[in-house]
Scaffold this active site. Structure first.
Site, mmCIF file in Angstrom:
data_model
loop_
_atom_site.group_PDB
_atom_site.id
_atom_site.type_symbol
_atom_site.label_atom_id
_atom_site.label_comp_id
_atom_site.label_asym_id
_atom_site.label_seq_id
_atom_site.Cartn_x
_atom_site.Cartn_y
_atom_site.Cartn_z
ATOM 1 N N GLU A 1 -2.440 13.422 0.672
ATOM 2 C CA GLU A 1 -3.501 13.112 1.655
ATOM 3 C C GLU A 1 -4.062 14.420 2.219
ATOM 4 O O GLU A 1 -5.270 14.639 2.213
ATOM 5 C CB GLU A 1 -2.910 12.250 2.773
ATOM 6 C CG GLU A 1 -2.433 10.887 2.242
ATOM 7 C CD GLU A 1 -2.641 9.773 3.226
ATOM 8 O OE1 GLU A 1 -1.937 9.741 4.255
ATOM 9 O OE2 GLU A 1 -3.531 8.940 2.987
ATOM 10 N N HIS B 1 5.734 11.304 4.023
ATOM 11 C CA HIS B 1 5.513 11.269 5.474
ATOM 12 C C HIS B 1 6.745 10.738 6.198
ATOM 13 O O HIS B 1 7.204 9.628 5.912
ATOM 14 C CB HIS B 1 4.304 10.373 5.802
ATOM 15 C CG HIS B 1 3.004 11.011 5.443
ATOM 16 N ND1 HIS B 1 1.839 10.294 5.307
ATOM 17 C CD2 HIS B 1 2.684 12.309 5.191
ATOM 18 C CE1 HIS B 1 0.855 11.126 4.994
ATOM 19 N NE2 HIS B 1 1.346 12.371 4.924
ATOM 20 N N HIS C 1 7.624 7.169 4.148
ATOM 21 C CA HIS C 1 6.880 6.518 3.064
ATOM 22 C C HIS C 1 6.165 7.615 2.280
ATOM 23 O O HIS C 1 6.191 8.781 2.660
ATOM 24 C CB HIS C 1 5.870 5.505 3.621
ATOM 25 C CG HIS C 1 4.851 6.134 4.474
ATOM 26 N ND1 HIS C 1 5.029 6.344 5.842
ATOM 27 C CD2 HIS C 1 3.652 6.681 4.166
ATOM 28 C CE1 HIS C 1 3.977 6.970 6.315
ATOM 29 N NE2 HIS C 1 3.132 7.199 5.328
ATOM 30 N N HIS D 1 2.611 8.825 -0.382
ATOM 31 C CA HIS D 1 1.249 8.632 -0.900
ATOM 32 C C HIS D 1 1.217 9.344 -2.251
ATOM 33 O O HIS D 1 1.801 10.433 -2.383
ATOM 34 C CB HIS D 1 0.207 9.244 0.047
ATOM 35 C CG HIS D 1 0.248 8.656 1.427
ATOM 36 N ND1 HIS D 1 -0.591 7.639 1.846
ATOM 37 C CD2 HIS D 1 1.066 8.916 2.499
ATOM 38 C CE1 HIS D 1 -0.317 7.325 3.108
ATOM 39 N NE2 HIS D 1 0.695 8.073 3.518
ATOM 40 N N HIS E 1 0.814 -1.221 0.000
ATOM 41 C CA HIS E 1 0.000 0.000 0.000
ATOM 42 C C HIS E 1 0.849 1.272 0.000
ATOM 43 O O HIS E 1 0.335 2.370 -0.060
ATOM 44 C CB HIS E 1 -1.026 0.028 1.146
ATOM 45 C CG HIS E 1 -0.531 -0.526 2.429
ATOM 46 N ND1 HIS E 1 0.200 0.231 3.306
ATOM 47 C CD2 HIS E 1 -0.652 -1.753 2.985
ATOM 48 C CE1 HIS E 1 0.496 -0.535 4.365
ATOM 49 N NE2 HIS E 1 -0.009 -1.721 4.183
ATOM 50 N N THR F 1 -3.093 7.847 8.979
ATOM 51 C CA THR F 1 -4.069 7.938 7.872
ATOM 52 C C THR F 1 -4.341 6.562 7.264
ATOM 53 O O THR F 1 -5.055 6.442 6.278
ATOM 54 C CB THR F 1 -3.553 8.848 6.737
ATOM 55 O OG1 THR F 1 -2.388 8.214 6.161
ATOM 56 C CG2 THR F 1 -3.204 10.225 7.251
ATOM 57 N N THR F 2 -3.725 5.530 7.877
ATOM 58 C CA THR F 2 -3.991 4.159 7.437
ATOM 59 C C THR F 2 -4.312 3.340 8.684
ATOM 60 O O THR F 2 -3.935 3.741 9.796
ATOM 61 C CB THR F 2 -2.739 3.537 6.774
ATOM 62 O OG1 THR F 2 -1.709 3.445 7.760
ATOM 63 C CG2 THR F 2 -2.260 4.373 5.606
#
Ligand code: IL3
Ligand code: ZN
Length: 265
Positions: free
Chosen positions: A108, A121, A96, A98, A67, A207-208
């Site tokens: 995000e 992030h 990581h 997004h 992901h 956020t996950t």
């Protein structure tokens, strides 16, 4: 538990099934950072620059977890964070990204509804708390500021030479679950803007999943530039179901009674 992801079947709208806090939480992330009007970010002159001490990492794993892609230094890393809105020192855990499948989506956090093509992030945990002594314990601690995540928007422009060692490695972790040991040293400090003075900060969550509400968020105003080729390299990373990851971002969550502070006017 069906592994969570970003497709219709397992995406953000389904996460509440295993993580009820997705719908019941009142400090969920990300949010839309509004800069004018009633609920806008309020300038706070007490907010100092963020201080990072990131000696070049010499040992790290670069992983495609299906992901996102994640850079995780070995346990011995001494990278630290302090200053800004923080009253404690935080230890670096991992970074990581997004991203979206085109340049008009992917971040995000949003600014007045605008999305950037990607968001970086940098995840840290409070290493001075008496209540926990590891990242994993911090996530499960219910401490409102157990974690601090620094968010940087990515925008398309010139090639980012400092991020090239990372974007050049994406093809090596194309398959979900694959990882490589990072060759040589990586200088994360060189990726960041010179001065870490202008940022938004608010209390939020991961956020996950597990969506734990334990994060002091610091989202910087100044985006980091990357080239189109570097953006395309993210969009070629697979999600483990034979498809590229092309939208691993959660939509914005309600602010509820929270306020957002800005370190700049
Ligand atoms: C124990 C445990 C755990 C889960 O660890 C993480 C780490 C990072 C993240 C990423 N969250 S984000 N996008 O808010 O930085 C989520 C879960
Ligand atoms: Zn993230």
């Amino acid at each position: 538990m069906a592994p969570w992801g970003y497709s219709k079947e397992n995406g953000p709208a389904t996460w509440h099934k295993d993580c009820p806090i997705a719908n019941t939480g009142v400090r969920q992330s990300p949010i839309d950072l509004i800069t004018t009007g009633q609920t806008c970010a309020k300038y706070d002159s007490n907010l100092k620059p963020v201080i990072v001490s990131y000696p070049a990492f010499s040992e790290a794993t670069f992983l495609n977890n299906g992901h996102s892609v994640q850079f995780q230094p070995s346990a011995g890393n001494l990278s630290e964070l302090s200053g800004g809105p923080l009253t404690k020192k935080y230890k670096f855990e991992q970074f990581h990204f997004h991203w979206g499948n085109n340049d008009s989506e992917g971040s995000e956090h949003r600014v007045n509804g605008k999305m950037y093509p990607a968001e970086l992030h940098l995840v840290h945990w409070n290493s001075e708390s008496p209540n926990f002594s590891s990242f994993q314990e911090a996530v499960g601690s219910n401490d409102p500021h157990a974690l601090c995540v620094l968010g940087f928007f990515l925008k398309v422009g010139a090639e980012n030479a400092s991020l090239k060692p990372i974007t050049d490695l994406l093809s090596k972790v194309k398959n979900a679950g694959s990882s490589v040991s990072f060759p040589g040293k990586f200088d994360l400090k060189a990726v960041l803007p010179e001065t870490l003075t202008d940022y938004y900060t608010y209390d939020g969550s991961l956020t996950t999943p597990p969506l734990a509400e334990c994060v002091k968020w610091i989202v910087f105003k100044e985006p980091i530039e990357v080239s189109t080729a570097q953006m395309e390299a993210f969009r070629a990373v697979d999600d483990g179901h034979g498809k590229p990851i092309t939208g691993n971002y959660r939509p914005p969550c309600p602010l509820h009674t929270r306020t957002v502070a800005a370190s700049f006017k």
